[in-house]
Design a protein around this motif. Structure first.
Motif, PDB file in Angstrom:
ATOM      1  N   UNK A 277       0.811  -1.217   0.000  1.00 32.50           N
ATOM      2  CA  UNK A 277       0.000   0.000   0.000  1.00 32.50           C
ATOM      3  C   UNK A 277       0.840   1.261   0.000  1.00 32.50           C
ATOM      4  N   UNK A 278       1.903   1.275   0.797  1.00 33.26           N
ATOM      5  CA  UNK A 278       2.779   2.444   0.846  1.00 33.26           C
ATOM      6  C   UNK A 278       3.452   2.704  -0.492  1.00 33.26           C
ATOM      7  N   UNK A 279       3.785   1.638  -1.194  1.00 33.96           N
ATOM      8  CA  UNK A 279       4.434   1.792  -2.496  1.00 33.96           C
ATOM      9  C   UNK A 279       3.505   2.420  -3.525  1.00 33.96           C
ATOM     10  N   UNK A 280       2.223   2.398  -3.256  1.00 34.05           N
ATOM     11  CA  UNK A 280       1.244   2.906  -4.221  1.00 34.05           C
ATOM     12  C   UNK A 280       0.587   4.207  -3.775  1.00 34.05           C
ATOM     13  N   UNK A 281       1.259   4.937  -2.890  1.00 34.43           N
ATOM     14  CA  UNK A 281       0.749   6.223  -2.449  1.00 34.43           C
ATOM     15  C   UNK A 281       1.920   7.187  -2.290  1.00 34.43           C
TER      16      UNK A 281
END
Length: 569
Positions: free
Chosen positions: A354-358
Motif C-alpha cells: 500500500x505504501x508503495x502505491x501512495x
C-alpha cells in the motif's frame, strides 16, 4: 508532578511515564516523582542515544525544512482532501502530539479510529463499569497480593514494580515471563482461555465463600446471571480447556484468601476478536471477590489518561476508518506521524504494498522502517526541545516536559507544523500552545476510580481458538522485552519455541497462517508453552502472519487471532 523549569517527561509509550531533570547536559530521574523515584529505566536511557533526524528529504535527497514544507503544501493543495489519510502513531504520547489532527481534520483528510494496542480491553472494562479509570498508585502499594494477568509487569513497568517488589505475586500467562519467575504461583494457561479461567475462579470463589456481598448489593443487581454463566460447564472441562489444574486453582485461593488483592491486566489478554468480552469476564471475577471501590487493591489496565480533564485539543474529522483495516493504496497522499506501521500494523505485506502505491509523507524524529517508503520526510523536533505534558495510562500521576535545549534549525515541532499549515490554508487559528500546556500543568483532575454501578457480564459469544486448532498448529503470542519498546530500539526477529517442538536452535523455518507467511530463525526456550510460538514486540517479521481484521466492537487489531503452521516441505 514537578513544575521545575528543567523537568522533562519521557514521551515513550509505556506505563511508567517517567519524569526526569536535565542538569548540565545530563538526564537524571526525578526523585520527587513518586513512580520514577530518581531512577531511569533502560528505555529512557535508550531514548537519549537515539540518532534524531536533523534533515528533510524528498525522493531520498536532502532538502531544507522550508523546501519540505512547501512541497507538502503544494501536494495538499493539488490533492482531493478525501483522498488523503492522516495516520498517527504512539511514538510520542505527549499531549501536544495531537495538535496536527486539528489541521488534517479541517482540511478534510480521513483519520483513523480504534487501536493496534488497547482499545478492545478498554471498551470491555467501560461496558461493565461505565468508565475506565485505574485506582491510584497508593492502592497498589497497599495491596498484599498482586495478580499479574497477561502482563510482564517487572519488564513493562520497572518503576511501578520497584514500588511493590516485596509483595506476593501470582502470574497468569502462557509464557513464563520475568514476573512469572518472581511469582509464588504461575498459572500457564492456554491462549484465549482467560475468560474460561475467570469463570472457573468465580466457581471456586463461591465455594470459598469469597463473594463480596456488600459490593454486589450496593453496586450491581445482575450477579446471578454472571454466576449462572460460570456454572454452565463442569469443573473438569475448564481444567481441560484452560490447561490449568484444579490443584493450582486451590493454591491460587490459598494465596489470596483474606488478603488485599490487586489485579494488573495486560494487553495479550484482549488481542482477539472477542477481546472485550474476555477482559470484561476477568473484571467481573474481580468484582465478584470485591477488589473494587476500596482504598487498597483494584484492577489496573491502560487507564483513560485524560479522564477528569476538559479536552483542549479537539478535531472534527469528516470520516474515520478502522486502524487495523487501513489500506494505504486507497489514498493519493498519506501523512504518517510518529508511527511505524511497516513493523507495528497487522499484515506487513499489505502495508508495504500500500505504501508503495501512495505518496507518503513521514513526520517523525528518527528514520524507522516506514520512513524507507516515504517520498517526503519532515524531521520533527525531539522531546528535549519542546514543551509538553505526559499523562499516564499506568498510574494517576503526570509528568511535565520543558524545552531544555535549542532545537535543530532543520526540525519543526508538531505545534509549529500545525500552525504553519493552518495559516497556509487560512483555517481558524489554533489555541495558544502555552494556554494548552498550562491547563494540563495546573489542573488537578477529578479522577475517581470509585464506581457507582457495576454490570457483570451475562453472556459470552466467543469462538474458541482451541476448537479450530489442528494438532500441528501453534498459538501465536507477542510479548514485551527489556531491550526495546515496541518497534523502537533493538529488535529481536526470532521465533521462540519450546524445546519439545523438535526444532533446532538457529534453524530457519517458514511459518504461515491464513493471512501470510515469513521465514524465522528458531530460538528454543523452556519459558514458552509447548503449544505456543512467541515473538517479541518489534519483531519485523511477526506481522506478516497477522490479520488486518478489526475486533467486534472497538475497531481495533486482533493480532493473536491466528493459528500458525510450520511449513516442513
Amino acid at each position: 508532578m514537578s513544575l521545575s523549569k528543567n523537568s522533562i517527561a519521557c514521551p515513550l509509550d509505556c506505563y511508567d511515564t517517567c519524569e526526569a531533570l536535565y542538569e548540565n547536559g545530563l538526564i537524571k530521574g526525578n526523585k520527587n516523582h513518586r513512580v520514577t523515584n530518581g531512577k531511569l529505566c533502560i528505555n529512557f536511557a535508550n531514548l537519549q542515544n537515539e540518532n534524531f533526524l536533523k534533515t528533510a528529504y524528498y525522493e531520498n535527497k536532502e532538502i531544507t525544512l522550508e523546501e519540505s514544507l512547501n512541497i507538502l503544501v503544494e501536494k495538499l493543495k493539488n490533492t482531493k482532501p478525501e483522498n488523503t489519510l492522516f495516520y498517527k502513531g504512539a511514538g510520542n504520547l505527549g499531549i501536544m502530539q495531537s495538535i496536527t489532527k486539528i489541521f488534517f481534520a479541517s482540511y478534510g483528510s480521513v483519520l483513523t479510529k480504534g487501536s493496534l494496542c488497547d482499545e478492545i480491553g478498554g471498551y470491555g472494562l467501560a461496558k461493565g463499569r461505565g468508565k475506565l479509570v485505574n485506582p491510584p498508585i497508593e492502592n497498589l502499594i497497599n495491596s498484599d497480593v498482586i495478580i499479574v494477568w497477561g502482563r510482564n509487569f517487572s519488564v513493562s513497568s520497572p518503576h511501578m514494580y520497584n514500588l511493590v517488589k516485596d509483595k506476593t505475586f501470582i502470574t497468569i500467562d502462557p509464557i513464563k515471563t520475568d514476573i512469572a519467575k518472581k511469582s509464588s504461583l504461575h498459572l500457564q494457561l492456554n491462549p484465549k482461555t482467560d475468560h474460561e479461567l475467570a469463570l472457573l475462579l468465580t466457581r471456586f470463589a463461591y465455594m470459598e465463600d469469597m463473594e463480596d456481598e456488600e459490593f454486589i448489593k450496593n453496586n450491581s443487581n445482575n450477579v446471578e446471571d454472571f454466576f449462572d454463566l460460570a456454572k454452565e460447564k463442569p469443573l473438569l472441562s475448564y481444567e481441560k480447556t484452560t490447561g490449568i489444574s484444579l490443584t493450582d486453582i486451590t493454591k491460587f485461593f490459598e494465596l489470596i484468601k483474606n488478603k488485599k488483592v490487586a489485579i494488573l491486566i495486560g494487553l495479550g489478554v484482549q488481542k482477539y476478536y472477542e477481546g472485550a468480552q474476555i477482559i470484561r469476564t476477568i473484571d467481573s471475577f474481580a468484582a465478584y471477590i470485591g477488589v473494587h471501590n476500596k482504598d487498597y487493591g483494584g484492577v489496573w489496565y491502560l487507564d483513560e489518561s485524560a479522564a477528569g480533564y476538559e479536552k483542549q485539543i479537539v478535531s472534527k474529522p469528516k470520516k474515520k476508518i478502522p486502524l487495523p483495516e487501513v489500506d494505504f493504496s486507497q489514498f493519493d497522499l498519506v501523512f504518517i506521524q510518529g508511527a511505524n506501521p511497516v513493523v507495528s500494523a497487522p499484515n506487513t505485506k499489505r502495508i508495504v504494498e500500500g505504501l508503495k502505491n501512495s505518496f507518503v509523507v513521514y513526520f517523525g524524529t528518527t528514520l524507522n522502517d516506514t520512513a524507507k517508503y516515504a517520498n517526503l520526510i519532515i524531521p520533527a523536533s525531539n522531546f528535549l526541545t519542546k514543551g509538553d505534558v505526559r499523562l499516564s495510562y499506568g498510574h494517576n500521576l503526570k509528568a511535565v516536559s520543558n524545552a531544555v535545549i535549542e532545537k535543530e534549525e532543520g526540525t519543526i515541532s508538531e505545534y509549529e507544523l500545525a500552525s504553519f499549515l493552518t495559516k497556509e490554508f487560512s483555517f481558524e487559528n489554533l489555541k495558544a500552545e502555552e494556554e494548552i500546556l498550562n491547563y494540563y500543568k495546573n489542573t488537578v483532575p477529578n479522577k475517581s476510580h470509585k464506581m457507582e454501578t457495576f454490570k457483570f457480564i451475562e453472556e459470552l459469544e466467543i469462538e474458541n481458538l482451541y476448537e479450530n486448532k489442528e494438532e500441528n498448529q501453534y498459538y501465536f503470542i507477542t510479548a514485551k522485552r527489556k531491550r526495546n519498546l515496541n518497534s523502537q530500539f533493538e529488535s529481536d526477529d526470532k521465533a521462540y519455541f519450546n524445546p519439545s517442538s523438535g526444532l533446532k536452535e538457529k534453524e530457519m523455518v517458514k511459518l504461515f497462517t491464513d493471512y501470510g507467511e515469513a521465514i524465522f530463525e528458531v530460538a528454543l526456550s523452556e519459558d514458552v508453552k509447548e503449544n505456543c510460538i512467541l515473538t517479541y514486540a518489534g519483531n519485523k517479521k511477526a506481522n506478516y502472519l497477522t490479520p488486518f481484521k478489526k475486533d467486534e466492537v472497538a475497531d481495533s487489531a486482533t493480532l493473536q487471532e491466528v493459528l500458525v503452521t510450520i511449513d516442513i516441505s
